[in-house]
Every structure is written in structure tokens, then in C-alpha cells.
Design a protein around this motif. Structure first.
Motif, PDB file in Angstrom:
ATOM      1  N   VAL A   5      -5.212  14.532 -10.937  1.00  0.00           N
ATOM      2  CA  VAL A   5      -4.328  15.587 -10.464  1.00  0.00           C
ATOM      3  C   VAL A   5      -4.541  15.822  -8.976  1.00  0.00           C
ATOM      4  O   VAL A   5      -3.598  15.966  -8.201  1.00  0.00           O
ATOM      5  CB  VAL A   5      -4.535  16.882 -11.282  1.00  0.00           C
ATOM      6  N   VAL A   6      -5.793  15.850  -8.525  1.00  0.00           N
ATOM      7  CA  VAL A   6      -6.100  16.078  -7.110  1.00  0.00           C
ATOM      8  C   VAL A   6      -5.571  14.922  -6.272  1.00  0.00           C
ATOM      9  O   VAL A   6      -4.954  15.128  -5.211  1.00  0.00           O
ATOM     10  CB  VAL A   6      -7.620  16.274  -6.913  1.00  0.00           C
ATOM     11  N   VAL A   7      -5.802  13.693  -6.714  1.00  0.00           N
ATOM     12  CA  VAL A   7      -5.338  12.521  -5.964  1.00  0.00           C
ATOM     13  C   VAL A   7      -3.803  12.514  -5.920  1.00  0.00           C
ATOM     14  O   VAL A   7      -3.201  12.257  -4.875  1.00  0.00           O
ATOM     15  CB  VAL A   7      -5.901  11.219  -6.579  1.00  0.00           C
ATOM     16  N   THR A   8      -3.168  12.831  -7.032  1.00  0.00           N
ATOM     17  CA  THR A   8      -1.717  12.869  -7.075  1.00  0.00           C
ATOM     18  C   THR A   8      -1.173  13.952  -6.136  1.00  0.00           C
ATOM     19  O   THR A   8      -0.198  13.742  -5.395  1.00  0.00           O
ATOM     20  CB  THR A   8      -1.226  13.136  -8.521  1.00  0.00           C
ATOM     21  N   ASN A   9      -1.818  15.126  -6.155  1.00  0.00           N
ATOM     22  CA  ASN A   9      -1.400  16.208  -5.249  1.00  0.00           C
ATOM     23  C   ASN A   9      -1.585  15.806  -3.786  1.00  0.00           C
ATOM     24  O   ASN A   9      -0.750  16.130  -2.921  1.00  0.00           O
ATOM     25  CB  ASN A   9      -2.175  17.487  -5.554  1.00  0.00           C
ATOM     26  N   LEU A  10      -2.680  15.119  -3.481  1.00  0.00           N
ATOM     27  CA  LEU A  10      -2.910  14.652  -2.107  1.00  0.00           C
ATOM     28  C   LEU A  10      -1.824  13.649  -1.688  1.00  0.00           C
ATOM     29  O   LEU A  10      -1.316  13.704  -0.563  1.00  0.00           O
ATOM     30  CB  LEU A  10      -4.296  14.028  -1.977  1.00  0.00           C
ATOM     31  N   LEU A  11      -1.475  12.733  -2.587  1.00  0.00           N
ATOM     32  CA  LEU A  11      -0.430  11.758  -2.267  1.00  0.00           C
ATOM     33  C   LEU A  11       0.922  12.444  -2.071  1.00  0.00           C
ATOM     34  O   LEU A  11       1.668  12.118  -1.151  1.00  0.00           O
ATOM     35  CB  LEU A  11      -0.336  10.712  -3.381  1.00  0.00           C
TER      36      LEU A  11
END
Length: 106
Positions: A5-11
Motif C-alpha cells: 500500500v505504501v509503495v503503491t501510494n508513493l508511485l
């Protein structure tokens, strides 16, 4: 799962920052185009204000040149007729001299 979720939000955030940067760049390009169009409109208005007067002056000058050309054409025709007469007199001169006919003096 949290990492995903964090990586997706960062992207998604990076994509949004990129899109915002491109939109700002596009806005500045549109602002430059708008300014150029405003300047062009002002110049076009000035040109369209002056154009009728300039066209009238040019038409008058063309009319004068046409009249001058017509007069010169008439003069050329007259000169050509005079040259034809002179040529005829030059050809007839030997006949006049040999026949001993005295030309009429004016």
C-alpha cells in the motif's frame, strides 16, 4: 500488505507530481501563446485600421501609372508613324533627285 500500500501510494504520488509538473509546464506554454496572440491581435487591428487608406493610395497611384502608360503608348505610336514617313522619304529621295521634280517648299 502495508508495504504494498505504501509503495503503491508513493508511485501514485510520484505520478501525480509528474502530471502536476507537466500541467504547469503546459500552462506556461499556453500563457506564452496567449501573450503572442494578444500582441498579434493588436498589430492586426492596427494593420486593418491603416489598410483601407493604403489601398486607396495604391489604387490612385496605379491609376496614374495606367494613364501615363496609355499616354506613352500613344507617343510611341506617333513616333513609329513619323519614322515610317521618314523611312519612306529616304527611300523616295533618289527618285525625287533623279526625276528633277522640285519638291514643294513649305
Amino acid at each position: 500488505m502495508v508495504t504494498f500500500v505504501v509503495v503503491t501510494n508513493l508511485l501514485i504520488a510520484l505520478l501525480n507530481f509528474y502530471l502536476a509538473w507537466r500541467i504547469l509546464k503546459l500552462r506556461s506554454a499556453i500563457a506564452i501563446i496567449r501573450n503572442n496572440l494578444q500582441i498579434l491581435e493588436q498589430k492586426a487591428t492596427l494593420i486593418f485600421a491603416i489598410a483601407p487608406k493604403a489601398i486607396t493610395i495604391k489604387q490612385l497611384r496605379i491609376s496614374i501609372l495606367r494613364n501615363l502608360y496609355r499616354d506613352l503608348t500613344r507617343q510611341i505610336l506617333q513616333i513609329q508613324k513619323i519614322l515610317v514617313l521618314i523611312n519612306l522619304l529616304v527611300k523616295l529621295r533618289p527618285l525625287i533627285i533623279t526625276s528633277k521634280i522640285k519638291p514643294v517648299q513649305l
